[in-house]
Design an enzyme around this catalytic site. Structure first.
Site, PDB file in Angstrom:
ATOM      1  N   ASP A 227     -48.739  -2.211   2.069  1.00  0.00           N
ATOM      2  CA  ASP A 227     -49.237  -3.519   1.613  1.00  0.00           C
ATOM      3  C   ASP A 227     -48.082  -4.174   0.869  1.00  0.00           C
ATOM      4  OD1 ASP A 227     -50.267  -5.514  -0.229  1.00  0.00           O
ATOM      5  OD2 ASP A 227     -52.289  -4.767   0.163  1.00  0.00           O
TER       6      ASP A 227
ATOM      7  N   ASP B  20     -52.472 -11.258  -4.404  1.00  0.00           N
ATOM      8  CA  ASP B  20     -53.240 -11.563  -3.208  1.00  0.00           C
ATOM      9  C   ASP B  20     -53.464 -13.045  -2.970  1.00  0.00           C
ATOM     10  OD1 ASP B  20     -53.903  -8.935  -1.879  1.00  0.00           O
ATOM     11  OD2 ASP B  20     -54.483  -8.507  -3.938  1.00  0.00           O
TER      12      ASP B  20
ATOM     13  N   HIS C 244     -47.740  -4.281  -2.957  1.00  0.00           N
ATOM     14  CA  HIS C 244     -47.886  -3.037  -3.707  1.00  0.00           C
ATOM     15  C   HIS C 244     -46.587  -2.355  -4.087  1.00  0.00           C
ATOM     16  CE1 HIS C 244     -52.355  -2.322  -2.456  1.00  0.00           C
ATOM     17  NE2 HIS C 244     -52.135  -3.504  -2.987  1.00  0.00           N
TER      18      HIS C 244
ATOM     19  N   TRP D 218     -57.998   3.186   0.485  1.00  0.00           N
ATOM     20  CA  TRP D 218     -57.340   2.749  -0.752  1.00  0.00           C
ATOM     21  C   TRP D 218     -58.287   3.054  -1.912  1.00  0.00           C
ATOM     22  CZ3 TRP D 218     -58.956  -0.923  -4.413  1.00  0.00           C
ATOM     23  CH2 TRP D 218     -58.086  -1.021  -5.503  1.00  0.00           C
TER      24      TRP D 218
ATOM     25  N   HIS E  42     -50.803  -4.194   5.415  1.00  0.00           N
ATOM     26  CA  HIS E  42     -51.600  -5.234   4.773  1.00  0.00           C
ATOM     27  C   HIS E  42     -50.623  -6.336   4.408  1.00  0.00           C
ATOM     28  CE1 HIS E  42     -55.546  -3.216   3.254  1.00  0.00           C
ATOM     29  NE2 HIS E  42     -55.492  -3.343   4.562  1.00  0.00           N
TER      30      HIS E  42
ATOM     31  N   ASP F 164     -54.490  -9.144   3.987  1.00  0.00           N
ATOM     32  CA  ASP F 164     -55.222  -8.727   2.788  1.00  0.00           C
ATOM     33  C   ASP F 164     -54.930  -9.680   1.637  1.00  0.00           C
ATOM     34  OD1 ASP F 164     -56.604  -7.438   0.814  1.00  0.00           O
ATOM     35  OD2 ASP F 164     -55.182  -5.794   0.569  1.00  0.00           O
TER      36      ASP F 164
ATOM     37  N   LYS G  72     -50.037   2.110  -4.005  1.00  0.00           N
ATOM     38  CA  LYS G  72     -49.953   0.933  -4.852  1.00  0.00           C
ATOM     39  C   LYS G  72     -49.116   1.274  -6.074  1.00  0.00           C
ATOM     40  CE  LYS G  72     -53.053  -2.409  -6.907  1.00  0.00           C
ATOM     41  NZ  LYS G  72     -54.299  -3.119  -6.692  1.00  0.00           N
TER      42      LYS G  72
ATOM     43  N   ASP H 162     -49.413  -8.010  -7.502  1.00  0.00           N
ATOM     44  CA  ASP H 162     -50.321  -7.913  -6.356  1.00  0.00           C
ATOM     45  C   ASP H 162     -51.425  -8.954  -6.490  1.00  0.00           C
ATOM     46  OD1 ASP H 162     -51.579  -6.844  -4.100  1.00  0.00           O
ATOM     47  OD2 ASP H 162     -52.768  -5.460  -5.302  1.00  0.00           O
TER      48      ASP H 162
ATOM     49  N   GLU I 128     -53.314   4.003   1.628  1.00  0.00           N
ATOM     50  CA  GLU I 128     -52.601   2.826   1.103  1.00  0.00           C
ATOM     51  C   GLU I 128     -52.197   3.050  -0.346  1.00  0.00           C
ATOM     52  OE1 GLU I 128     -55.038  -0.697   1.003  1.00  0.00           O
ATOM     53  OE2 GLU I 128     -53.376  -2.000   0.409  1.00  0.00           O
TER      54      GLU I 128
HETATM   55  C1  RNT Z   1     -55.946  -3.293  -3.342  1.00  0.00           C
HETATM   56  C2  RNT Z   1     -55.605  -3.023  -1.922  1.00  0.00           C
HETATM   57  C3  RNT Z   1     -56.774  -2.989  -0.987  1.00  0.00           C
HETATM   58  C4  RNT Z   1     -57.760  -4.106  -1.221  1.00  0.00           C
HETATM   59  C5  RNT Z   1     -58.793  -4.263  -0.142  1.00  0.00           C
HETATM   60  C6  RNT Z   1     -59.932  -5.137  -0.579  1.00  0.00           C
HETATM   61  O1  RNT Z   1     -54.853  -3.464  -4.139  1.00  0.00           O
HETATM   62  O2  RNT Z   1     -54.666  -3.935  -1.468  1.00  0.00           O
HETATM   63  O3  RNT Z   1     -56.315  -2.998   0.313  1.00  0.00           O
HETATM   64  O4  RNT Z   1     -57.119  -5.333  -1.391  1.00  0.00           O
HETATM   65  O5  RNT Z   1     -59.215  -3.036   0.290  1.00  0.00           O
HETATM   66 ZN    ZN Z   2     -54.198  -3.889   0.628  1.00  0.00          ZN
END
Ligand code: RNT
Ligand code: ZN
Length: 414
Positions: free
Chosen positions: A254, A291, A257, A181, A281, A321, A222, A289, A220
């Protein structure tokens, strides 16, 4: 008759074999991200703040400051989570027992401490090159930078990380998922959208050129990051097309994303129609995003259902994640991972063959009825029995262990 036995009977009446479900669940590993324990800081002590459009918010006391602390915290969390575990590392978590090196010179030996940790506990390891929080991120760019020196630095990092992943896989005798990523993008509307993407594709080709056993490569995408709202080089279409054209490279999804009305649960079966692996993820995005800690919400349940009803437990590689710094970090790990396990168990406790047959027969009334009936089955009794079989607390009493750990250990960290 125990509650477990009576619950089992109710499931059996709808055609669900609870014992088989528990056996399957116990064999599926969840890859737990190391970076929840220290707010994505790592061990380089470079003084660089977290960058790349990702953000931890909150300053709950007690974050891990050293490898020993992070490992101890991870152990505490793991002791409260049922099921098989892997640990997901970032390159920035290298443990330098001797001389420090920059990211483009990292070697397997810098992860020896983690390999020992994983081996002793029977965990697999997953890996991530770290393309953020570093002075060689220039104008927010890494592998897509117009500056060849910047690109080359990060290509060397990518190559080094794949070799580390291969060495770990060999050492542990289990494949390592190596996830790329990058934060590359622009805050303002760019004048050139294709140039960075062509450069990124070329950088990736160089990184993936070496054939390495035991490494599962993935990329990955986004939609945007904080401060990079107008353009993301590694967008969904870009990586999906890249993975489709490069056998052996997979497209990681993810669920933080995508645009808020898009769902990863629907993307899983779409990709499974073409790819033999779909890495994930799993996070909990709140409006963006963000998290947050993974909650047992509708989309998590839907993601788990798709994995199970596509018969894809061996194809979908589940990684978590999120990085919440506003609550106890050990509890954050436990809550999120227990929720992933719960969602999988719920999915395994459904009569999927029957539901599918009803769909194909056009019996939508009965299909809806059965789907809804499943929702009020005594899931909690099965979950408790699973936790007991796994030797972890079955109810909220796990939190007592976290409170005690906070009092004795976390609160004493400055
Ligand atoms: C960031 C991505 C990535 C990170 C990690 C820390 O938007 O989701 O995967 O969160 O690599
Ligand atoms: Zn991620």
């Amino acid at each position: 008759m125990t509650r477990f036995e009576s619950a089992k009977e109710k499931y059996a009446r709808l055609g669900v074999d609870v014992d088989a479900a528990l056996k399957t669940l116990a064999s599926k590993a969840i890859s737990i991200h190391c970076w929840q324990g220290d707010d994505v800081v790592g061990f380089e002590n470079s003084g660089e703040a977290l960058s790349g459009g990702i953000q931890t918010t909150g300053n709950y006391p007690g974050k891990a400051r050293t490898p020993a602390e992070l490992m101890a915290d991870f152990d505490k969390a793991a002791s409260l989570i049922p099921g098989k575990k892997r640990i997901n590392l970032h390159a920035s978590y290298a443990v330098f027992e001797g001389k420090r090196v920059d990211r483009d010179a990292l070697l397997p030996e810098h992860f020896a401490a983690w390999v020992r940790f994983a081996k002793e506990r029977g965990y697999g390891i997953d890996f991530n090159p770290t393309y953020f929080s570093h002075p060689m991120v220039k104008d927010g760019l890494t592998l897509s930078s117009p500056d060849v020196k910047v690109r080359q630095f990060w290509i060397r990092h990518g190559i080094a990380c794949r070799r580390i992943a291969a060495a770990i896989a060999k050492e542990l005798g289990t494949p390592v998922l190596n996830n790329v990523w990058i934060p590359d993008g622009y805050k303002h509307t760019p004048a050139d959208r294709i140039g960075p993407r062509v450069r990124l594709a070329d950088s990736l080709d160089q990184i993936f050129a070496e054939k390495l056993d035991g490494v599962i490569d993935c990329v990955e995408s986004k939609v945007f990051g904080i401060g990079v709202e107008s353009y993301t080089v590694g967008s969904n279409e870009f990586y999906m097309a890249y993975a489709a054209r490069h056998p052996g490279v997979y497209n990681l999804l993810d669920n933080g994303h995508y645009h808020p009305t898009e769902v990863v649960s629907d993307k899983i079966p779409a990709l499974l129609a073409f790819f033999d692996k779909v890495p994930l993820h799993v996070t909990h995005p709140v409006r963006w995003d963000s998290d947050h800690v993974v909650l047992l919400d509708d989309e998590l349940k839907e993601i788990a259902k798709e994995i199970v009803r596509c018969d894809a437990l061996d194809k979908v590689l589940i990684g978590l994640d999120y990085f919440d710094a506003s609550i106890n970090r050990v509890a954050a790990w436990v809550i999120g991972t227990r929720n992933m396990e719960k969602a999988l168990l719920m999915a395994l406790l459904m009569p999927h063959a029957r539901l599918k047959a009803l769909q194909d027969a056009g019996s939508f009334t009965e299909m809806m009825m059965l789907d809804e009936e499943c929702k009020t089955l005594p899931f909690g009794d099965i979950w408790e029995a699973y936790c007991e079989m796994q030797g972890v607390p079955a109810d909220a009493s796990w939190f007592d262990a976290v409170k005690e750990y906070e009092k004795d250990i976390l609160s004493k960290r400055a």
